[in-house]
Write a protein that holds these residues in place. Structure first.
Motif, mmCIF file in Angstrom:
data_model
loop_
_atom_site.group_PDB
_atom_site.id
_atom_site.type_symbol
_atom_site.label_atom_id
_atom_site.label_comp_id
_atom_site.label_asym_id
_atom_site.label_seq_id
_atom_site.Cartn_x
_atom_site.Cartn_y
_atom_site.Cartn_z
ATOM 1 N N THR A 153 61.972 79.027 40.928
ATOM 2 C CA THR A 153 63.395 79.307 40.774
ATOM 3 C C THR A 153 63.848 80.181 41.930
ATOM 4 N N VAL A 154 64.952 79.808 42.557
ATOM 5 C CA VAL A 154 65.490 80.609 43.659
ATOM 6 C C VAL A 154 66.282 81.780 43.081
ATOM 7 N N LEU A 155 65.969 82.980 43.548
ATOM 8 C CA LEU A 155 66.665 84.191 43.140
ATOM 9 C C LEU A 155 67.413 84.770 44.341
ATOM 10 N N PRO A 215 66.403 83.859 53.875
ATOM 11 C CA PRO A 215 66.209 83.291 52.534
ATOM 12 C C PRO A 215 65.651 81.880 52.633
ATOM 13 N N ALA A 216 64.919 81.473 51.592
ATOM 14 C CA ALA A 216 64.306 80.141 51.593
ATOM 15 C C ALA A 216 64.582 79.444 50.266
ATOM 16 N N PRO A 217 64.773 78.113 50.288
ATOM 17 C CA PRO A 217 65.113 77.375 49.071
ATOM 18 C C PRO A 217 63.892 76.932 48.269
ATOM 19 N N ASP A 218 62.704 77.081 48.850
ATOM 20 C CA ASP A 218 61.502 76.636 48.142
ATOM 21 C C ASP A 218 60.305 77.433 48.648
ATOM 22 N N LEU A 219 59.136 77.193 48.026
ATOM 23 C CA LEU A 219 57.953 77.973 48.371
ATOM 24 C C LEU A 219 57.462 77.706 49.796
ATOM 25 N N PRO A 220 57.375 76.459 50.244
ATOM 26 C CA PRO A 220 56.963 76.253 51.649
ATOM 27 C C PRO A 220 57.900 76.938 52.645
ATOM 28 N N GLY A 221 59.197 76.883 52.370
ATOM 29 C CA GLY A 221 60.144 77.557 53.245
ATOM 30 C C GLY A 221 59.963 79.060 53.225
#
Length: 215
Positions: free
Chosen positions: A37-39, A63-69
């Motif tokens: 979940t993005v916080l 900021p990143a939209p996912d775990l790899p990012g």
């Protein structure tokens, strides 16, 4: 990696950016594949068994939209300003990635508190106040001279030491561009020295993770 209890339950761990991918793999191995979940301050990993891990974006990382990012963003090199202050000592620096490229440490004697009473105590208190003001002035001028010219190149300013001392330095209007870059994180450091300033780079870049185990 360091770990300490968190207020309200769970524990805080601090992970080197280069090890975040491995840490999250271990979390998944122990608790099952998590959902992400993005916080506003990072990512929340929630495992099938109820365990969770809040990954807080470190100062200056995008900021990143996912775990790899997220993993890529926290590991990316960036320039950070460092301002460490405690009573009569201040250390300022600029880190490019893991390297300290600008640094200066300054100390000025500030008398400790005394148990004497009456006029003697008042004299000591006035002297101590004057010494503290002079030390604050020196620290401010050091920040103006070394950090302010770098402000446009910094992703964030990370401070450490005594919050009042840091606040006093950044209260100077000339340092408004630096104050605008100040990260929420305040590093817990001993009296600033060059070795402390070098160690602060890793602390400033570390990914803080709030881990809560299954109930």
């Amino acid at each position: 990696m360091s770990s300490r209890p968190a207020a309200g339950g769970g524990r805080w761990v601090e992970v080197d950016p280069a090890r975040v991918a491995r840490w999250t793999e271990g979390f998944a191995d122990r608790h099952g594949p998590p959902t992400t979940t993005v916080l506003g301050y990072g990512l929340l990993l929630t495992a099938p068994d109820g365990a969770s891990a809040e990954l807080h974006t470190p100062p200056g990382a995008r900021p990143a939209p996912d775990l790899p990012g997220f993993v890529g963003a926290v590991a990316a090199p960036r320039r950070l300003g460092l301002l460490l202050a405690r009573k009569g000592a201040v250390a300022v620096g600029v880190a490019a990635g893991d390297d300290l490229v600008v640094s200066k440490v300054d100390t000025r004697y500030v008398q400790g508190r005394t148990a004497a009473g009456g006029w003697s105590q008042q004299r000591f208190a006035r002297r101590r106040d004057n010494q503290a003001k002079a030390a604050l002035g020196d620290a401010t001028e050091l920040a103006v001279r070394l950090l302010l010219p770098e402000a446009s190149t910094l992703a964030a300013l990370v401070c450490g030491g005594d919050r009042r001392a840091v606040d006093g330095v950044l209260a100077d209007r000339r340092l408004a561009p630096l104050a605008a870059l100040r990260a929420e994180r305040l590093l817990d450091v001993p009296e600033p020295r060059h070795a402390v300033l070098v160690a602060a780079i890793a602390a400033a870049r570390a990914v803080r993770i709030l881990v809560r185990d299954p109930t």
